[in-house]
Design a protein around this motif. Structure first.
Motif, PDB file in Angstrom:
ATOM      1  N   THR A 174      89.094  30.499 -49.315  1.00 27.49           N
ATOM      2  CA  THR A 174      88.346  30.104 -50.244  1.00 27.49           C
ATOM      3  C   THR A 174      87.959  31.383 -50.990  1.00 27.49           C
ATOM      4  OG1 THR A 174      86.198  30.050 -49.364  1.00 27.49           O
ATOM      5  CG2 THR A 174      87.397  27.777 -49.247  1.00 27.49           C
ATOM      6  N   GLY A 176      86.936  32.654 -55.544  1.00 27.65           N
ATOM      7  CA  GLY A 176      86.397  31.992 -56.877  1.00 27.65           C
ATOM      8  C   GLY A 176      86.878  32.197 -58.206  1.00 27.65           C
ATOM      9  N   SER A 177      88.244  32.719 -58.117  1.00 24.16           N
ATOM     10  CA  SER A 177      88.990  33.120 -59.236  1.00 24.16           C
ATOM     11  C   SER A 177      90.275  33.247 -59.023  1.00 24.16           C
ATOM     12  CB  SER A 177      88.436  34.320 -60.070  1.00 24.16           C
ATOM     13  OG  SER A 177      88.681  35.510 -58.998  1.00 24.16           O
ATOM     14  N   GLU A 178      91.511  33.268 -59.918  1.00 26.13           N
ATOM     15  CA  GLU A 178      92.732  33.407 -59.562  1.00 26.13           C
ATOM     16  C   GLU A 178      93.105  34.716 -58.826  1.00 26.13           C
ATOM     17  OE1 GLU A 178      96.453  32.616 -58.600  1.00 26.13           O
ATOM     18  OE2 GLU A 178      95.064  31.262 -59.049  1.00 26.13           O
ATOM     19  N   ASN A 194      90.227  27.338 -54.493  1.00 21.68           N
ATOM     20  CA  ASN A 194      89.537  27.961 -55.605  1.00 21.68           C
ATOM     21  C   ASN A 194      88.069  26.767 -55.232  1.00 21.68           C
ATOM     22  OD1 ASN A 194      87.661  28.312 -57.840  1.00 21.68           O
ATOM     23  ND2 ASN A 194      89.457  28.737 -58.998  1.00 21.68           N
ATOM     24  N   TYR A 195      86.916  27.487 -54.832  1.00 19.14           N
ATOM     25  CA  TYR A 195      86.063  26.725 -54.404  1.00 19.14           C
ATOM     26  C   TYR A 195      85.225  26.186 -55.705  1.00 19.14           C
ATOM     27  CZ  TYR A 195      82.985  30.945 -55.311  1.00 19.14           C
ATOM     28  OH  TYR A 195      82.283  31.997 -56.007  1.00 19.14           O
ATOM     29  N   ARG A 196      85.231  26.723 -56.881  1.00 18.83           N
ATOM     30  CA  ARG A 196      84.667  26.310 -58.189  1.00 18.83           C
ATOM     31  C   ARG A 196      85.399  24.970 -58.615  1.00 18.83           C
ATOM     32  NH1 ARG A 196      81.541  30.550 -59.787  1.00 18.83           N
ATOM     33  NH2 ARG A 196      82.334  32.895 -59.109  1.00 18.83           N
ATOM     34  N   GLU A 197      86.855  24.959 -58.399  1.00 20.08           N
ATOM     35  CA  GLU A 197      87.398  23.698 -58.905  1.00 20.08           C
ATOM     36  C   GLU A 197      88.018  22.648 -57.597  1.00 20.08           C
ATOM     37  OE1 GLU A 197      90.740  25.554 -60.538  1.00 20.08           O
ATOM     38  OE2 GLU A 197      89.431  26.497 -62.353  1.00 20.08           O
ATOM     39  N   GLU A 198      87.916  23.296 -56.407  1.00 20.23           N
ATOM     40  CA  GLU A 198      88.420  22.101 -55.466  1.00 20.23           C
ATOM     41  C   GLU A 198      87.358  21.974 -54.441  1.00 20.23           C
ATOM     42  OE1 GLU A 198      92.742  23.173 -54.687  1.00 20.23           O
ATOM     43  OE2 GLU A 198      91.946  25.157 -55.058  1.00 20.23           O
ATOM     44  N   ASP A 199      87.457  20.938 -53.570  1.00 17.27           N
ATOM     45  CA  ASP A 199      86.496  20.789 -52.463  1.00 17.27           C
ATOM     46  C   ASP A 199      87.375  21.332 -51.264  1.00 17.27           C
ATOM     47  OD1 ASP A 199      84.963  19.611 -50.440  1.00 17.27           O
ATOM     48  OD2 ASP A 199      85.186  17.317 -50.945  1.00 17.27           O
TER      49      ASP A 199
END
Length: 331
Positions: A174, A176-178, A194-199
């Motif tokens: 995991t 937080g950015s590309e 991407n922990y900001r967008e996915e579980d």
């Protein structure tokens, strides 16, 4: 040899601006220690925590910052065998690494791997000791298993991805950015989240066909702990090495019983000297040959001169870095 040296002092603590250079006497190595003329020192999150008053050093440790260094041995204690003045080493230190000279137990020193620079060598001890002991000694990670690494683009995260990949483990990570996810893939992660967008719980379920992963290395804690437990397979292991979100949580631990899980973890600095010496021996046997083949190399984000330690800490606290932050001591 000079009788005084420059050292970064953080006391009485506070924000990164409290870091300042002071002039002090050279430390004297104990019977089982060596004195190292420091070339580079690694910057680690425990340094930031100690500076801010949230991670006091053990009673027998240096009160100053700096848990890893590389450089030249310039003096050895009377009981030291196998190391001599002039040897180039990297070392896990009991503190005091943000300085021109630093003492370290000889048993916690390792030779600079062939082909690596001193800057690269300074990025090794804290991360590689931590990852090795938690994944392969405490976690019993083995070939063919699946590992989830949280904070995959950190120095520890990238080390964990690379080592697990080299030992035949499938890695999910995991970040937080590309650009951080790309760094995880370059290090060997087969699945990035991407922990900001996915579980990550749902991604693990899909990627493992609901079986779960065999092991998780976590430095987040807080809300991740229950979700980690939910993401583990039968006989799975969770290794906790830090708490960015905090350590006090409410849990439903039924899954630990039903899935026969192991919830473990460790801190490195407070472990007995013999434990750290044993880890050093294991690294030299199992990991140093990989480094000398150009594999599992540390990834350095940026290097700061010693008098810019405050800027290095600001970068660490921003979490914008990918890999290690290093202080250059010898110019």
């Amino acid at each position: 040899m000079t009788k005084t040296m420059r050292m970064v002092d953080h006391r009485p603590g506070g924000s990164a601006e409290c870091l300042r250079l002071i002039e002090v006497e050279l430390p004297t190595p104990g019977a089982e220690d060596v004195l190292i003329k420091v070339a580079f020192a690694g910057v680690n999150r425990p340094d930031v925590l100690q500076r801010s008053g949230n991670y006091p050093p053990p009673p027998d440790a240096s009160p100053f910052l700096g848990l890893e260094v590389s450089g030249e041995v310039v003096a050895v204690g009377e009981a030291v065998q196998g190391l001599n003045a002039g040897d180039m080493v990297c070392a896990l230190t009991p503190g005091g690494g943000y300085a021109e000279y630093c003492c370290a137990p000889a048993a916690h020193c390792l030779p600079v791997p062939d082909g690596l620079s001193l800057a690269q060598a300074a990025a090794l001890p804290e991360n590689y000791f931590t990852v090795w002991t938690n994944l392969f000694e405490r976690g019993h990670l083995t070939r063919g298993e699946t590992l989830l690494v949280h904070g995959g683009s950190s120095g520890i995260g990238l080390t964990a991805i690379q080592l697990a990949n080299q030992f035949g483990v499938r890695v999910l990570a995991t970040a937080g950015s590309e650009d951080k996810l790309a760094a995880c893939r370059a290090a060997g992660a087969s699945v990035t989240i991407n922990y900001r967008e996915e579980d990550f719980v749902e991604v693990v379920r899909q990627q493992t066909k609901s079986a779960g992963v065999n092991m998780i290395l976590d430095m987040v804690g807080g809300s991740y702990i229950q979700r980690n437990i939910d993401s583990l397979a039968l006989e799975g292991r969770l290794a906790q090495i830090a708490f960015l979100e905090g350590s006090q949580v409410e849990l439903n631990v039924m899954a630990i019983m039903l899935k026969r899980l192991t919830f473990t973890g460790s801190t490195l600095r407070a472990r007995p000297k013999a434990d750290k010496a044993s880890i050093a021996t294991a690294l030299q046997t199992h990991v140093w040959p990989l480094l000398e083949e150009g594999r599992c190399l540390p990834i350095i984000h940026s290097t700061f001169p010693l008098d810019q330690a405050s800027q290095a800490h600001h970068l660490m606290e921003s979490s914008k870095h990918i890999g290690k932050i290093i202080l250059e001591v010898a110019s």
